[in-house]
Design an enzyme around this catalytic site. Structure first.
Site, PDB file in Angstrom:
ATOM      1  N   LYS A 205     105.690  -9.886 110.363  1.00 54.17           N
ATOM      2  CA  LYS A 205     104.627 -10.542 109.594  1.00 54.17           C
ATOM      3  C   LYS A 205     103.289 -10.053 110.124  1.00 54.17           C
ATOM      4  O   LYS A 205     103.042 -10.066 111.330  1.00 54.17           O
ATOM      5  CB  LYS A 205     104.735 -12.054 109.777  1.00 54.17           C
ATOM      6  CG  LYS A 205     103.572 -12.832 109.158  1.00 54.17           C
ATOM      7  CD  LYS A 205     103.822 -14.321 109.190  1.00 54.17           C
ATOM      8  CE  LYS A 205     102.599 -15.064 108.684  1.00 54.17           C
ATOM      9  NZ  LYS A 205     102.856 -16.496 108.485  1.00 54.17           N
TER      10      LYS A 205
HETATM   11  C1  5RP Z   1     100.456 -18.183 112.588  1.00 53.81           C
HETATM   12  C2  5RP Z   1     101.404 -18.047 111.484  1.00 53.81           C
HETATM   13  C3  5RP Z   1     101.224 -18.942 110.371  1.00 53.81           C
HETATM   14  O1  5RP Z   1     102.424 -19.348 109.838  1.00 53.81           O
HETATM   15  C4  5RP Z   1     100.498 -18.192 109.308  1.00 53.81           C
HETATM   16  O2  5RP Z   1      99.377 -17.532 109.781  1.00 53.81           O
HETATM   17  C5  5RP Z   1     100.170 -19.115 108.229  1.00 53.81           C
HETATM   18  O3  5RP Z   1      99.850 -18.501 107.104  1.00 53.81           O
HETATM   19  P1  5RP Z   1      98.374 -18.496 106.539  1.00 53.81           P
HETATM   20  O4  5RP Z   1      97.553 -17.607 107.436  1.00 53.81           O
HETATM   21  O5  5RP Z   1      98.630 -17.891 105.193  1.00 53.81           O
HETATM   22  O6  5RP Z   1      97.862 -19.908 106.470  1.00 53.81           O
HETATM   23  O7  5RP Z   1     102.266 -17.236 111.462  1.00 53.81           O
HETATM   24  O8  5RP Z   1     100.409 -17.011 113.278  1.00 53.81           O
END
Ligand code: 5RP
Length: 295
Positions: A205
């Protein structure tokens, strides 16, 4: 270890050539994995489109109660029909998500910092593999901090989770963190995503950036993209469109869905971009239509 000064800058990503080792499986880099891993990956990535809409609502693990997530028990049932995967903590899942959900589960397994800390880069593995198995998690999410103070311990966490994951055929999702002081350049994301894949993650991710296609091409496993801070809905759909056009295997969006004034409609519009090839403009028109119908 290679001499850092003597390394040439990587530049040829062969963008016109698709990933060469797909075999007969729909997930990048997974052709040689065993049946159990592939089964979990197929709950995450749709076997027809090869893509995923992951919904991240694990923010409470370091932010506590967050705007839009004040009541997980009320918001999750509204969104769950429109997403493929729920990314959450074990506490959030066990207390507020019916076990009858048809969604895949990305279980956050690291923790250790909070909004009270300046440096968020020090975490531990907080959820054991036994609990991930009990919860039938489809992947385990580990936060990593490349270039930050906590790099070594976060890569130690990651390696332990990957090792356990291989024992029981549960994929690991490596999450590239971006701290206040950390770079957000394509150079950084190329480094971080490739490191995580080479350490053994089955999914990474990360964030959208300039030259995103190069980041995708250089990473031999699927990339899913975080939404980041809340944007107006049309801009968030443009982000989703750009990441899919750039070759990402999906989104892992949180705030741009749950902080929308119309979260369920937003989730449906994101889905159109990811799985049905809608342009950002068409997806925004669709979102407006859904909202107008509701009013
Ligand atoms: C933190 C994460 C969170 O789940 C993620 O960032 C959340 O998603 P968004 O940025 O879209 O609110 O992995 O590192």
């Amino acid at each position: 270890m290679a001499d850092k000064d003597g390394l040439k800058v990587a530049k040829n990503y062969h963008l016109d050539e698709p990933f060469a080792n797909m075999g007969d499986f729909h997930v990048k880099g997974a052709a040689s994995l065993d049946w159990g891993m592939k089964k979990h990956l197929s709950r995450i990535f749709d076997p027809i489109t090869g893509k995923t809409v992951m919904f991240a609502f694990d923010h409470g693990y370091f932010m506590g109660s967050t705007s839009g997530l004040e009541r997980l028990d009320l918001i999750i049932p509204k969104l769950e029909p429109y997403v493929d995967v729920l990314m959450a903590t074990r506490g959030g899942l066990r207390t507020c998500v019916p076990a009858s959900t048809r969604c895949g589960v990305a279980l956050r397994v690291t923790s250790g910092s909070s909004m009270m800390n300046d440096d968020l880069s020090h975490e531990v593995v907080a959820v054991g593999i036994e609990d991930a198995i009990r919860m039938n998690a489809d992947c385990m999410a580990v936060q990593t901090f490349i270039g930050a103070d906590g790099q070594l311990s976060s890569l130690d966490n990651l390696s332990k989770v990957i090792n356990d994951g291989f024992k029981y055929s549960i994929p690991t999702l490596g999450v590239v963190a971006v701290g206040k002081e950390m770079e957000r350049t394509d150079r950084f994301f190329k480094l971080a995503t490739r490191m995580l894949a080479e350490l053994g993650c089955q999914i990474v991710k990360t964030y959208y950036c300039d030259n995103f296609e190069d980041v995708v091409a250089a990473c031999p496993v699927p990339l899913v993209i975080a939404g980041g801070k809340k944007l107006p809905e049309d801009e968030a759909l443009t982000l989703a469109y750009n990441v899919i056009k750039g070759g990402a295997a999906g989104v892992d969006m949180g705030r741009n869905i749950f902080q929308s004034e119309h979260p369920a409609e937003m989730a449906q519009a994101v889905r159109k971009v990811v799985h049905e090839g809608f342009t950002d403009k068409d997806a925004y028109d669709y979102y407006r239509e859904l909202v107008d119908k509701e009013i």
